[in-house]
Design an enzyme around this catalytic site. Structure first.
Site, PDB file in Angstrom:
ATOM      1  N   ALA A  89      53.082  -0.395 -35.951  1.00  0.00           N
ATOM      2  CA  ALA A  89      51.716  -0.711 -36.386  1.00  0.00           C
ATOM      3  C   ALA A  89      51.482  -2.230 -36.416  1.00  0.00           C
ATOM      4  CB  ALA A  89      51.444  -0.098 -37.752  1.00  0.00           C
ATOM      5  N   ASP A 117      54.062   6.287 -38.656  1.00  0.00           N
ATOM      6  CA  ASP A 117      54.614   5.120 -37.969  1.00  0.00           C
ATOM      7  C   ASP A 117      55.909   4.694 -38.640  1.00  0.00           C
ATOM      8  OD1 ASP A 117      54.430   2.887 -36.064  1.00  0.00           O
ATOM      9  OD2 ASP A 117      54.118   1.641 -37.838  1.00  0.00           O
ATOM     10  N   HIS A 143      57.476   2.541 -35.901  1.00  0.00           N
ATOM     11  CA  HIS A 143      57.198   1.346 -36.708  1.00  0.00           C
ATOM     12  C   HIS A 143      56.608   0.224 -35.842  1.00  0.00           C
ATOM     13  CE1 HIS A 143      58.441  -0.606 -40.752  1.00  0.00           C
ATOM     14  NE2 HIS A 143      57.415  -1.265 -40.240  1.00  0.00           N
ATOM     15  N   GLU A 162      64.422   5.867 -41.390  1.00  0.00           N
ATOM     16  CA  GLU A 162      64.277   5.212 -40.078  1.00  0.00           C
ATOM     17  C   GLU A 162      65.369   4.176 -39.788  1.00  0.00           C
ATOM     18  OE1 GLU A 162      60.254   3.459 -40.728  1.00  0.00           O
ATOM     19  OE2 GLU A 162      61.219   1.530 -40.348  1.00  0.00           O
ATOM     20  N   ILE A 209      45.472  -4.221 -45.930  1.00  0.00           N
ATOM     21  CA  ILE A 209      45.398  -3.257 -44.815  1.00  0.00           C
ATOM     22  C   ILE A 209      44.402  -2.139 -45.144  1.00  0.00           C
ATOM     23  CG2 ILE A 209      46.721  -1.578 -43.442  1.00  0.00           C
ATOM     24  CD1 ILE A 209      49.189  -3.489 -43.896  1.00  0.00           C
TER      25      ILE A 209
HETATM   26  P1  NAD Z   1      48.676  -5.491 -50.140  1.00  0.00           P
HETATM   27  O1  NAD Z   1      49.569  -6.006 -51.193  1.00  0.00           O
HETATM   28  O2  NAD Z   1      47.534  -6.340 -49.686  1.00  0.00           O
HETATM   29  O3  NAD Z   1      48.052  -4.083 -50.603  1.00  0.00           O
HETATM   30  C1  NAD Z   1      48.792  -3.087 -51.230  1.00  0.00           C
HETATM   31  C2  NAD Z   1      47.881  -2.399 -52.241  1.00  0.00           C
HETATM   32  O4  NAD Z   1      48.610  -1.307 -52.813  1.00  0.00           O
HETATM   33  C3  NAD Z   1      47.433  -3.307 -53.404  1.00  0.00           C
HETATM   34  O5  NAD Z   1      46.033  -3.268 -53.560  1.00  0.00           O
HETATM   35  C4  NAD Z   1      48.162  -2.748 -54.614  1.00  0.00           C
HETATM   36  O6  NAD Z   1      47.427  -2.872 -55.817  1.00  0.00           O
HETATM   37  C5  NAD Z   1      48.317  -1.292 -54.189  1.00  0.00           C
HETATM   38  N1  NAD Z   1      49.396  -0.621 -54.929  1.00  0.00           N
HETATM   39  C6  NAD Z   1      50.628  -1.100 -55.257  1.00  0.00           C
HETATM   40  N2  NAD Z   1      51.324  -0.178 -55.946  1.00  0.00           N
HETATM   41  C7  NAD Z   1      50.520   0.903 -56.051  1.00  0.00           C
HETATM   42  C8  NAD Z   1      50.676   2.161 -56.659  1.00  0.00           C
HETATM   43  N3  NAD Z   1      51.795   2.490 -57.324  1.00  0.00           N
HETATM   44  N4  NAD Z   1      49.658   3.029 -56.580  1.00  0.00           N
HETATM   45  C9  NAD Z   1      48.505   2.696 -55.953  1.00  0.00           C
HETATM   46  N5  NAD Z   1      48.296   1.512 -55.357  1.00  0.00           N
HETATM   47  C10 NAD Z   1      49.289   0.624 -55.404  1.00  0.00           C
HETATM   48  O7  NAD Z   1      49.610  -5.109 -48.920  1.00  0.00           O
HETATM   49  P2  NAD Z   1      49.172  -4.827 -47.405  1.00  0.00           P
HETATM   50  O8  NAD Z   1      49.269  -6.067 -46.609  1.00  0.00           O
HETATM   51  O9  NAD Z   1      47.919  -4.055 -47.399  1.00  0.00           O
HETATM   52  O10 NAD Z   1      50.418  -3.906 -46.922  1.00  0.00           O
HETATM   53  C11 NAD Z   1      50.662  -2.650 -47.509  1.00  0.00           C
HETATM   54  C12 NAD Z   1      52.014  -2.125 -47.032  1.00  0.00           C
HETATM   55  O11 NAD Z   1      51.942  -1.804 -45.648  1.00  0.00           O
HETATM   56  C13 NAD Z   1      53.173  -3.149 -47.092  1.00  0.00           C
HETATM   57  O12 NAD Z   1      53.755  -3.197 -48.393  1.00  0.00           O
HETATM   58  C14 NAD Z   1      54.147  -2.637 -46.060  1.00  0.00           C
HETATM   59  O13 NAD Z   1      55.122  -1.806 -46.650  1.00  0.00           O
HETATM   60  C15 NAD Z   1      53.262  -1.822 -45.110  1.00  0.00           C
HETATM   61  N6  NAD Z   1      53.217  -2.428 -43.766  1.00  0.00           N
HETATM   62  C16 NAD Z   1      53.585  -1.678 -42.702  1.00  0.00           C
HETATM   63  C17 NAD Z   1      53.560  -2.224 -41.422  1.00  0.00           C
HETATM   64  C18 NAD Z   1      53.940  -1.439 -40.187  1.00  0.00           C
HETATM   65  O14 NAD Z   1      54.187  -2.036 -39.132  1.00  0.00           O
HETATM   66  N7  NAD Z   1      53.973  -0.117 -40.235  1.00  0.00           N
HETATM   67  C19 NAD Z   1      53.154  -3.567 -41.254  1.00  0.00           C
HETATM   68  C20 NAD Z   1      52.755  -4.292 -42.378  1.00  0.00           C
HETATM   69  C21 NAD Z   1      52.789  -3.717 -43.642  1.00  0.00           C
END
Ligand code: NAD
Length: 340
Positions: free
Chosen positions: A297, A258, A295, A263, A154
């Site tokens: 997104a 979001d 929520h 929540e 993301i």
């Molecule tokens: P992803 O695994 O591709 O990316 C997450 C990144 O965070 C990775 O590059 C990882 O190295 C980094 N990371 C992990 N721990 C860390 C830390 N302690 N400090 C710094 N960086 C760290 O995941 P993604 O698909 O990009 O999703 C990210 C998050 O978004 C998901 O875990 C989820 O909680 C959230 N999300 C929210 C929605 C929504 O509707 N609001 C939808 C999908 C995902």
């Protein structure tokens, strides 16, 4: 196979039915999974859960007693599931590791633009026949420094869009070996440096022991005056009380959320006519520089289709007695990085 879908929202049903293609016997229920509703899983081969379901040790034990050994979550995030306990009890857990990073990224940008251009205030004024613009002066995204915390799927998608806006990009990620992501110039730096230098900060890490309350009073104090913060990841990555303090003092310029740390039991439900008993959320709802979405997104047609397809892919692998590549293992998600 017989599958029970917990916390199933009305909007999901047609997508899930379409993705099933009549292969499995499916039942949708609105109830979330918890210690009380876990008994309903008896007689099912697989259960499907969502982000707010309680999949902690006690619930997993009931599932095991009911001989339910497979769980597939209709989400990327697994912070609500005790993976270690599930593995100990021989319960397989699969997720949807990627459905549409673009959906979340586009919502992130929508929040940035809504706040930077005072869209909500403008709309409210117009409905009250006030066409003056004195309170509607915004700012350009072009030329601003945006700090991306968590440059995964993301975070990268957000970076791609912001590059086109002409933003300078700072990145912070626990995997420090990333220098450039394809042709997008993200300058990786420390979390503190990112916080000191960014005009806009957007959060895209998972929720884990390390990221819980990562954005606290100390880091907020380092941020630029009038900074914008966007959180479309998980609520508890930000200490809500700390950010309220900095919003009240006008140090933080605006906040788009979001997700919210409390929540569960509030988001995804229509509370019309009832008061929400949550002082922090009420405070945030009253602030004109805070934008809250419930929520959503992830919530695009394209994303929901993909979630449904991957959910049934996981189920079909299990029906054929094969392993789904989306099964969550402890090596991929160490015990330390998981919280429930
Ligand atoms: P992803 O695994 O591709 O990316 C997450 C990144 O965070 C990775 O590059 C990882 O190295 C980094 N990371 C992990 N721990 C860390 C830390 N302690 N400090 C710094 N960086 C760290 O995941 P993604 O698909 O990009 O999703 C990210 C998050 O978004 C998901 O875990 C989820 O909680 C959230 N999300 C929210 C929605 C929504 O509707 N609001 C939808 C999908 C995902």
């Amino acid at each position: 196979m017989k599958i029970l879908f917990y916390s199933c929202k009305k909007f999901e049903e047609s997508y899930l039915e379409k993705a099933n293609i009549n292969r499995h016997e499916i039942k949708f229920i609105r109830e979330p999974l918890n210690k009380t509703t876990a008994v309903l899983s008896k007689g099912y081969d697989v259960i499907s859960v969502f982000t707010q379901d309680d999949v902690t040790a006690d619930v997993l034990k009931i599932l095991q007693q009911n001989e339910v050994y497979k769980i597939t979550t209709r989400a990327v995030g697994i912070d609500n599931i005790d993976i270690k306990k599930a593995i100990e009890l021989n319960i397989k857990v699969a997720n949807v590791p990627e459905y549409s990073p673009e959906a979340v990224a586009e919502h992130t940008i929508a929040m940035m633009l809504t706040l930077s251009r005072n869209i909500v205030r403008a709309e409210k004024q117009i409905k009250e026949y006030d066409y003056s613009i004195d309170r509607l002066i915004g700012f350009n995204l072009q030329g601003k420094t945006v700090g991306i915390i968590g440059v995964g799927k993301i975070g990268r998608s957000v970076a791609k869009i912001l590059k086109a806006f002409g933003c300078q990009l700072l990145g912070y990620d626990i995997k420090k070996n990333k220098k450039e992501i394809n042709d997008i110039p993200v300058a990786f730096t420390s979390l503190e440096n990112l916080c000191r230098n960014a005009d806009i900060i957007t959060i895209h890490t998972p929720l884990s022991e390390e990221t819980k309350y990562m954005i606290d009073d100390k880091l907020l104090s380092m941020m630029k005056y009038n900074v914008m913060i966007i959180n479309t990841a998980r609520g508890a990555i930000i200490n809500t009380k700390d950010i309220i303090k900095h919003l009240k003092s006008k140090h933080i310029g605006s906040f788009g959320m979001d997700v919210y740390e409390k929540e569960k039991g509030i988001f995804f439900i229509n509370h019309l006519g009832k008061k929400i008993e949550d002082e922090d959320l009420e405070t945030l709802m009253e602030m004109p520089n805070v934008l809250i979405t419930p929520h959503i997104a992830f919530a695009t047609v394209e994303a929901i289709e993909k979630i449904a397809e991957t959910t049934f892919h996981n189920i079909s692998c299990w029906a054929k007695n094969t392993i789904s590549e989306n099964e969550v293992t402890l090596s991929a998600h160490s015990e330390k990085t998981l919280i429930y």
